[in-house]
Design a protein around this motif. Structure first.
Motif, PDB file in Angstrom:
ATOM      1  N   PRO A 109       0.801  -1.231   0.000  1.00 15.86           N
ATOM      2  CA  PRO A 109       0.000   0.000   0.000  1.00 15.86           C
ATOM      3  C   PRO A 109       0.829   1.274   0.000  1.00 15.86           C
ATOM      4  CG  PRO A 109      -0.030  -1.019   2.168  1.00 15.86           C
ATOM      5  CD  PRO A 109       0.667  -1.986   1.260  1.00 15.86           C
ATOM      6  N   ALA A 110       2.013   1.239   0.614  1.00 13.67           N
ATOM      7  CA  ALA A 110       2.792   2.465   0.769  1.00 13.67           C
ATOM      8  C   ALA A 110       3.598   2.832  -0.478  1.00 13.67           C
ATOM      9  CB  ALA A 110       3.744   2.328   1.963  1.00 13.67           C
ATOM     10  N   ALA A 172      14.721   5.051   3.550  1.00 10.13           N
ATOM     11  CA  ALA A 172      15.060   4.806   4.950  1.00 10.13           C
ATOM     12  C   ALA A 172      13.802   5.115   5.745  1.00 10.13           C
ATOM     13  CB  ALA A 172      16.224   5.687   5.393  1.00 10.13           C
ATOM     14  N   ASP A 173      13.077   4.076   6.126  1.00  7.99           N
ATOM     15  CA  ASP A 173      11.768   4.213   6.763  1.00  7.99           C
ATOM     16  C   ASP A 173      11.946   4.389   8.272  1.00  7.99           C
ATOM     17  OD1 ASP A 173       9.011   4.216   7.043  1.00  7.99           O
ATOM     18  OD2 ASP A 173       8.834   2.032   7.035  1.00  7.99           O
ATOM     19  N   PRO A 174      11.599   5.566   8.828  1.00  8.38           N
ATOM     20  CA  PRO A 174      11.805   5.786  10.274  1.00  8.38           C
ATOM     21  C   PRO A 174      10.914   4.876  11.110  1.00  8.38           C
ATOM     22  CG  PRO A 174      11.331   7.852   9.115  1.00  8.38           C
ATOM     23  CD  PRO A 174      11.003   6.734   8.177  1.00  8.38           C
ATOM     24  N   ARG A 251       7.102   3.898  10.000  1.00  9.29           N
ATOM     25  CA  ARG A 251       6.166   4.943   9.595  1.00  9.29           C
ATOM     26  C   ARG A 251       5.353   4.516   8.380  1.00  9.29           C
ATOM     27  NH1 ARG A 251       8.875  10.645   9.982  1.00  9.29           N
ATOM     28  NH2 ARG A 251       9.133   9.800  12.096  1.00  9.29           N
ATOM     29  N   MET A 252       5.956   3.721   7.530  1.00 16.30           N
ATOM     30  CA  MET A 252       5.286   3.260   6.325  1.00 16.30           C
ATOM     31  C   MET A 252       4.104   2.341   6.652  1.00 16.30           C
ATOM     32  SD  MET A 252       7.370   1.815   3.038  1.00 16.30           S
ATOM     33  CE  MET A 252       7.414   0.087   3.459  1.00 16.30           C
ATOM     34  N   ALA A 253       4.135   1.716   7.836  1.00 13.15           N
ATOM     35  CA  ALA A 253       3.100   0.743   8.191  1.00 13.15           C
ATOM     36  C   ALA A 253       2.075   1.294   9.167  1.00 13.15           C
ATOM     37  CB  ALA A 253       3.748  -0.501   8.803  1.00 13.15           C
ATOM     38  N   ALA A 254       2.288   2.524   9.667  1.00  9.94           N
ATOM     39  CA  ALA A 254       1.425   3.061  10.725  1.00  9.94           C
ATOM     40  C   ALA A 254      -0.002   3.266  10.218  1.00  9.94           C
ATOM     41  CB  ALA A 254       1.992   4.367  11.246  1.00  9.94           C
TER      42      ALA A 254
END
Length: 304
Positions: A109-110, A172-174, A251-254
């Motif tokens: 999704p992201a 780089a996903d925080p 953050r990509m999965a929040a």
């Protein structure tokens, strides 16, 4: 004059797969062959080349030095064939083609969906077929030719020196900290990972996310106590909301939940690194190149 007909591409592919998979049975499964057919093809290749390719090692076989030499030269052949396929597709179809993408769940999704939407508007002749796969599995699919592009976590990916693939860093996903709404530090001016050393943590029992969570906490000076185990973000955030513990969430999965507060961490913020990969040489194909470009755009949007 060299006898080029003894360099059988299909048999070389079988030998390469045997080196990757380790056993004749696993090789047969990967290539949809029978073990006896694999053994026969490799025996024929050894006769054609006039060298011994395999040695018995208990119940397994190992590649000889001659086999490794053959594969070292064959790698350049496979790369050139991938490049030829890419150029031929670009010549024949231009901006028309199909690209099969294997991606881990949160990347779909992201990153993948926004990329597909963008391509529909700019390159309507390119069809993207998506296959959800665990991060490590995506590379197995890529190596077996089941997908054309793999999205994975860098920690789960083969080395950048692997001659089979070209890797493209995307993001780089925080990692942010998920806290229950009523937590004493939910509204603190500054939140540091070390402040939660005594908390129960929620993360999977094994796999990449367990390693990432443990690694981030250990870098902050403590080993996390695993209060609960869950692999899916819906389950993890539901438990955080219920006050059962805290969790690191990319953050990509929040996903927004009423009773969960997401806090950005101060100091050395942990990240997980997302990469794309294609078989070496295939990045020169028009369709694959456009999909990579769309994924870069989607990743850039997340980074802003």
């Amino acid at each position: 004059m060299a006898e080029y007909d003894k360099w059988d591409i299909r048999k070389l592919e079988i030998l390469r797969t045997l080196r990757e998979r380790g056993t004749v049975t696993a090789t047969a499964q990967a290539l949809l062959m029978t073990p006896s057919a694999v053994s026969q093809q490799l025996t024929n290749l050894a006769k054609q080349l006039g060298v011994t390719l395999l040695e018995a090692q208990g119940r397994r076989v190992r590649l000889t030095d001659a086999a490794e030499l053959v594969l070292r030269h064959a790698a350049a052949v496979f790369e050139q064939l991938e490049r030829a396929d890419a150029e031929l597709a670009a010549y024949t179809h231009g901006e028309v083609g199909e690209v099969r993408v294997g991606a881990f769940s949160t990347a779909v999704p992201a990153l993948v969906v926004p990329a597909v939407r963008a391509l529909r508007a700019t390159r309507p002749g390119i069809f993207v077929q998506v296959r959800e796969a665990e991060a490590a599995e995506a590379y197995e699919l890529l190596g077996a030719g089941a997908v054309d592009l793999a999205l994975s976590l860098a920690a789960q990916a083969p080395s950048a020196a692997d001659p089979r693939f070209t890797r493209v860093p995307l993001l780089a996903d925080p990692l942010d900290l998920a806290l229950p709404h009523g937590h004493a530090l939910a509204a603190a001016p500054v939140v540091r990972l070390a402040d939660f050393a005594a908390e129960p943590w929620i993360f999977g029992g094994s796999g990449p996310w367990s390693d990432i969570t443990r690694g981030a906490c250990e870098a902050a000076g403590f080993s996390p106590h695993q209060g609960h185990s869950a692999a899916g973000w819906t389950a993890i955030l539901a438990m955080v909301e219920a006050g059962m513990g805290v969790a690191l969430v990319p953050r990509m999965a929040a996903v927004r939940r009423e009773g969960v507060v997401m806090r950005e961490l101060a100091g050395e913020r942990p990240h997980r690194h997302v990469v794309a990969a294609v078989r070496r040489g295939a990045e020169e194909g028009a369709a694959v190149g456009f999909v990579l470009g769309a994924l870069r755009e989607a990743a850039g949007g997340l980074g802003r």
